[in-house]
Structures are given as structure tokens and as C-alpha cells.
Design a protein around this motif. Structure first.
Motif, mmCIF file in Angstrom:
data_model
loop_
_atom_site.group_PDB
_atom_site.id
_atom_site.type_symbol
_atom_site.label_atom_id
_atom_site.label_comp_id
_atom_site.label_asym_id
_atom_site.label_seq_id
_atom_site.Cartn_x
_atom_site.Cartn_y
_atom_site.Cartn_z
ATOM 1 N N TYR A 157 7.660 15.247 7.113
ATOM 2 C CA TYR A 157 6.418 15.719 8.144
ATOM 3 C C TYR A 157 5.111 14.713 7.624
ATOM 4 O O TYR A 157 4.323 14.436 8.719
ATOM 5 C CB TYR A 157 6.091 16.958 8.048
ATOM 6 N N GLN A 158 5.272 14.285 6.341
ATOM 7 C CA GLN A 158 3.855 13.580 5.913
ATOM 8 C C GLN A 158 3.795 11.924 6.668
ATOM 9 O O GLN A 158 3.044 11.168 6.574
ATOM 10 C CB GLN A 158 3.681 13.439 4.553
ATOM 11 N N ILE A 159 5.425 11.419 7.194
ATOM 12 C CA ILE A 159 5.335 10.242 7.549
ATOM 13 C C ILE A 159 4.527 10.037 8.883
ATOM 14 O O ILE A 159 4.881 10.907 10.066
ATOM 15 C CB ILE A 159 6.560 9.647 7.640
ATOM 16 N N THR A 160 3.593 9.231 9.114
ATOM 17 C CA THR A 160 2.881 9.044 10.426
ATOM 18 C C THR A 160 2.921 7.758 11.326
ATOM 19 O O THR A 160 2.648 7.713 12.390
ATOM 20 C CB THR A 160 1.365 9.202 10.063
ATOM 21 N N GLU A 161 3.782 6.855 10.558
ATOM 22 C CA GLU A 161 3.955 5.463 11.481
ATOM 23 C C GLU A 161 5.229 4.664 11.074
ATOM 24 O O GLU A 161 5.607 4.844 9.629
ATOM 25 C CB GLU A 161 2.730 4.585 11.013
ATOM 26 N N ILE A 162 5.581 3.831 11.641
ATOM 27 C CA ILE A 162 6.872 3.075 11.265
ATOM 28 C C ILE A 162 6.191 1.771 10.685
ATOM 29 O O ILE A 162 5.247 1.084 11.247
ATOM 30 C CB ILE A 162 7.499 2.682 12.549
ATOM 31 N N THR A 163 6.527 1.177 9.394
ATOM 32 C CA THR A 163 5.999 0.229 8.946
ATOM 33 C C THR A 163 6.831 -0.794 8.403
ATOM 34 O O THR A 163 8.127 -0.836 8.867
ATOM 35 C CB THR A 163 4.965 0.741 7.568
ATOM 36 N N THR A 164 6.607 -1.725 7.513
ATOM 37 C CA THR A 164 7.610 -2.582 7.190
ATOM 38 C C THR A 164 8.126 -2.298 5.659
ATOM 39 O O THR A 164 7.355 -1.564 4.936
ATOM 40 C CB THR A 164 7.255 -3.943 6.990
ATOM 41 N N VAL A 165 9.033 -2.668 5.056
ATOM 42 C CA VAL A 165 9.462 -2.336 3.890
ATOM 43 C C VAL A 165 8.492 -3.032 2.722
ATOM 44 O O VAL A 165 8.237 -2.298 2.024
ATOM 45 C CB VAL A 165 11.117 -2.965 3.557
ATOM 46 N N GLU A 166 8.045 -4.275 3.033
ATOM 47 C CA GLU A 166 7.214 -4.658 2.179
ATOM 48 C C GLU A 166 5.792 -3.937 2.055
ATOM 49 O O GLU A 166 5.513 -3.718 0.890
ATOM 50 C CB GLU A 166 6.904 -6.194 2.615
ATOM 51 N N LYS A 167 5.238 -3.513 3.150
ATOM 52 C CA LYS A 167 4.039 -2.825 3.115
ATOM 53 C C LYS A 167 4.263 -1.428 2.498
ATOM 54 O O LYS A 167 3.498 -0.989 1.632
ATOM 55 C CB LYS A 167 3.506 -2.530 4.550
ATOM 56 N N LEU A 168 5.519 -0.843 2.679
ATOM 57 C CA LEU A 168 5.682 0.460 2.232
ATOM 58 C C LEU A 168 5.837 0.316 0.682
ATOM 59 O O LEU A 168 5.124 1.203 -0.227
ATOM 60 C CB LEU A 168 6.898 0.957 2.745
ATOM 61 N N MET A 169 6.681 -0.533 0.057
ATOM 62 C CA MET A 169 6.844 -0.733 -1.213
ATOM 63 C C MET A 169 5.200 -1.059 -1.962
ATOM 64 O O MET A 169 5.133 -0.447 -2.990
ATOM 65 C CB MET A 169 7.767 -1.888 -1.553
ATOM 66 N N ASN A 170 4.636 -1.785 -1.413
ATOM 67 C CA ASN A 170 3.420 -1.997 -1.969
ATOM 68 C C ASN A 170 2.400 -0.855 -2.154
ATOM 69 O O ASN A 170 1.651 -0.470 -3.064
ATOM 70 C CB ASN A 170 2.488 -3.092 -1.301
ATOM 71 N N GLU A 171 2.589 0.016 -0.827
ATOM 72 C CA GLU A 171 1.937 1.299 -1.037
ATOM 73 C C GLU A 171 2.335 2.208 -2.010
ATOM 74 O O GLU A 171 1.451 3.036 -2.756
ATOM 75 C CB GLU A 171 1.977 1.950 0.503
ATOM 76 N N LEU A 172 3.566 2.229 -2.076
ATOM 77 C CA LEU A 172 4.078 3.164 -3.060
ATOM 78 C C LEU A 172 3.835 2.908 -4.590
ATOM 79 O O LEU A 172 3.827 3.833 -5.201
ATOM 80 C CB LEU A 172 5.697 3.308 -2.983
ATOM 81 N N MET A 173 3.710 1.291 -4.719
ATOM 82 C CA MET A 173 3.290 1.104 -6.252
ATOM 83 C C MET A 173 1.948 1.088 -6.456
ATOM 84 O O MET A 173 1.427 0.516 -7.569
ATOM 85 C CB MET A 173 4.205 -0.156 -6.416
ATOM 86 N N ASP A 174 1.128 1.471 -5.625
ATOM 87 C CA ASP A 174 -0.380 1.469 -5.772
ATOM 88 C C ASP A 174 -0.715 2.674 -6.524
ATOM 89 O O ASP A 174 -1.392 3.741 -6.268
ATOM 90 C CB ASP A 174 -1.291 1.539 -4.474
ATOM 91 N N ILE A 175 -0.308 2.547 -7.812
ATOM 92 C CA ILE A 175 -0.286 3.823 -8.679
ATOM 93 C C ILE A 175 -1.212 3.068 -10.305
ATOM 94 O O ILE A 175 -1.435 4.392 -10.714
ATOM 95 C CB ILE A 175 0.993 4.327 -9.243
#
Length: 341
Positions: free
Chosen positions: A323-341
Motif C-alpha cells: 500500500y506504500q507504493i504510489t507510482e509505476i517507476t523504472t527498475v533503474e530509478k527504483l534500485m537507486n532509490e532503495l540503495m539511498d542508504i
């Protein structure tokens, strides 16, 4: 990147998704369930169609990724489990992830091959059982282990009473990790190498990734977030169901596989609950434990319909935090977002 994309079936993670995850530095994973359902020969000879699809999707995923490693998820509960494992080895899959049951014979099925093997477990107890069995019978230790917690989507290795809101709060994924690491350590010493622990189930944000890695996992497994990508192999309607789901829509259902599952509530599942989807035959014969005479619905047909976006006749498996997912993105953008740690 320490990201393993969960294998999602039927047909949700095929060559497009898996290939692009590996291309962008993670590990892409095909789903080995009824891979050939879109092939013309599927209705006449599903085994042949599935074998061809496995070969085709692995080849395409390799091409997309630039020949990086590609895995496959094969459910132990599948009627054709052993044959699919053999086909995957023959096709040259880099690593097999096996769950939805205990993959006790997996070392035997993959011996003398270059294919790595990783059981999917739900607890320290199951980790101990598989590690002990594999070593006693085959002198083999896993190449990796996936710990899938109770917030995961799809089929779950937990009892219904462990999936109540109260119990879920009592068993957060990071707290499950140290115990599994303790079971792994003696076998790392026996084989003289690291046995990576991949942890998943409900991981949705970069903060989730950080907490999981800090708890001792070597990588995370993520499924639902990858559904809402342009590269995911599912129909747009399937992805949109994930994006539009509210927290109250995500529920535990009874699967004909004999396991609880987590999915997004829809009219099809309401009809299942009302007993209106009883199968008249078993057209696919996909799961060992499913008897169409007592099954609440045909899961094979329902998941194929879902993959195609026909949510009047199917549904969407999802993780607890989808339910926290709000948009359809690209694999590249998603992985960069997830690794912003």
C-alpha cells in the motif's frame, strides 16, 4: 547492489524484469511457475511449452542484462518441481531459489552442475533442518539462504495464527536474522566459505533495506516494489492494482497450495470466499497438494488471468506494505532509490 528481486509467478517476473534487475546491478530472478502459459502449444503440451519458455526467457534475460547472473524461483509444491529444476540446470540458470515446501533433495537434482542453490526458509528452525539434512545426506551447504519473513507477498511459510496483526508486530524481520546467522555459521566453517543470507518480506523503502542489512543480512529480497516498474512482465492492470491498493485491501487468503497467501482483496476473492469459484476439473495440474474436488478455486487459472490483467477472474499477490507504493517507476530509478542508504 545487495538486492535480489523476488521470483513472482505466474509470469510476473520473466525475462524483462529479471534481465533489467541484473542489468542494473542486482540479481534478477525468473519465476518457474507455468512459464509457457502464453505459448501456443501450452494447452496441448504444457511441459514442452514451459521448458521452451524457460530456455527463451533465460536467454533473453541474459541478453538484456549483458550476460550477468540470472536466478529462477522454483516452488517445491509444484507437480513438475524436479523436472523444472533439471530443465533449469540444463538451460544454465545461475542460481535456483526453492521454497513453498522443503527443498530437501535439491542438492541431488543439481549435483555436478555449476548452478548454485539457495533454499527459502521462514524461520531459524527450518534453516537448521535444511542445513543439517543437506550436510548429512549430500555433504553440501547452500550457496545462499533466503529468509522470508511474514510480511512477504504470495505463499507464506507461516501458520495463519502467526499472521495476525499482533503476531506480526512480535516478529519483525531484522530480529529474525541473528538466529538464522547462528545456524549458518558452523556450516560456513565446514565448507570454508561465506554462505550469504538474503532477507525479505515487506521491504519497501531504503530505510527497510538499511535496517535489514544492519541486522546482519548480506542482501535483501524485494518483490512488490518491482511489480510497479515499467519493465515488470505483468499487465498494466496488475501493476495498477498494486499502486492503488490501500492497507485495508491487503489480506491473508487460503491458497489451494495448502499455504496461507497474501493478496490484494478484489471481487474475484469475494467470489472465492462465497464458494462461487469451485473448479470443475484440473486443467493445469500445477501443485502437488491441490485437489480440484476440494480446492476453493483453480490457482493456476487465477494467476494466469491476473498476469494478463483480467482481475475479474484472477487476483494480485502482494507484500504487506504494498500500500506504500504510489507510482509505476523504472527498475533503474527504483534500485537507486532503495540503495539511498
Amino acid at each position: 547492489m545487495p538486492i535480489v528481486q523476488g521470483g513472482m509467478g505466474i509470469g510476473i517476473s520473466l525475462s524483462s524484469l529479471a534481465g533489467n534487475v541484473s542489468k542494473n546491478g542486482g540479481l534478477g530472478v525468473l519465476s518457474g511457475v507455468e512459464m509457457g502459459c502464453d505459448y501456443p502449444e501450452y494447452k496441448k503440451d504444457s511441459k514442452l511449452a514451459n521448458k521452451r519458455a524457460l530456455e527463451d526467457h533465460l536467454k533473453r534475460a541474459k541478453e538484456i542484462s549483458g550476460n550477468r547472473p540470472i536466478g529462477i524461483n522454483i516452488m517445491v509444491a509444484l507437480t513438475q518441481y524436479e523436472q523444472i529444476v533439471k530443465d533449469a540446470v540444463q538451460a544454465g540458470v545461475d542460481i535456483i531459489f526453492a521454497g513453498a515446501g522443503l527443498p530437501l533433495t535439491l542438492p541431488e537434482l543439481t549435483k555436478n552442475s555449476l548452478t548454485k542453490i539457495a533454499p527459502i526458509i521462514s524461520s531459524r528452525r527450518v534453516a537448521k533442518l535444511i542445513l543439517k539434512h543437506w550436510w548429512r545426506h549430500y555433504k553440501v551447504a547452500p550457496d545462499a539462504i533466503v529468509l522470508e519473513g511474514p510480511l512477504a507477498g504470495g505463499h507464506l511459510g507461516f501458520k495463519n495464527e502467526d499472521l495476525t496483526p499482533e503476531r506480526l508486530l512480535e516478529q519483525p524481520l531484522p530480529e529474525m536474522i541473528p538466529g538464522v546467522l547462528e545456524e549458518i555459521k558452523p556450516y560456513e566453517e565446514l565448507v570454508g566459505r561465506k554462505i550469504p543470507l538474503i532477507a525479505g518480506g515487506g521491504i519497501t523503502t531504503a530505510d527497510d533495506v538499511r535496517k535489514t542489512l544492519e541486522a546482519g543480512a548480506d542482501a535483501v529480497q524485494i518483490g512488490s516494489r518491482f511489480v510497479a516498474t515499467e519493465e515488470c512482465d505483468a499487465a498494466l492492470a496488475f501493476k495498477e492494482a498494486m499502486v492503488h491498493a490501500k492497507q485495508s485491501d491487503i489480506e491473508i487468503i487460503v491458497s489451494p497450495a495448502g499455504l496461507p497467501g497474501r493478496a490484494i482483496h478484489n471481487p474475484f476473492l469475494e467470489e472465492v470466499s462465497a464458494g462461487l469459484r469451485k473448479p470443475k476439473s484440473c486443467p493445469i495440474n500445477c501443485i502437488k497438494s491441490c485437489d480440484y474436488k476440494t480446492a476453493p478455486y483453480c490457482i493456476g487459472l487465477a494467476l494466469i488471468a491476473g498476469k494478463h490483467g483480467d482481475l475479474d477472474n484472477g487476483y494480485v499477490f502482494s507484500g504487506a506494505n504494498a500500500y506504500q507504493i504510489t507510482e509505476i517507476t523504472t527498475v533503474e530509478k527504483l534500485m537507486n532509490e532503495l540503495m539511498d542508504i
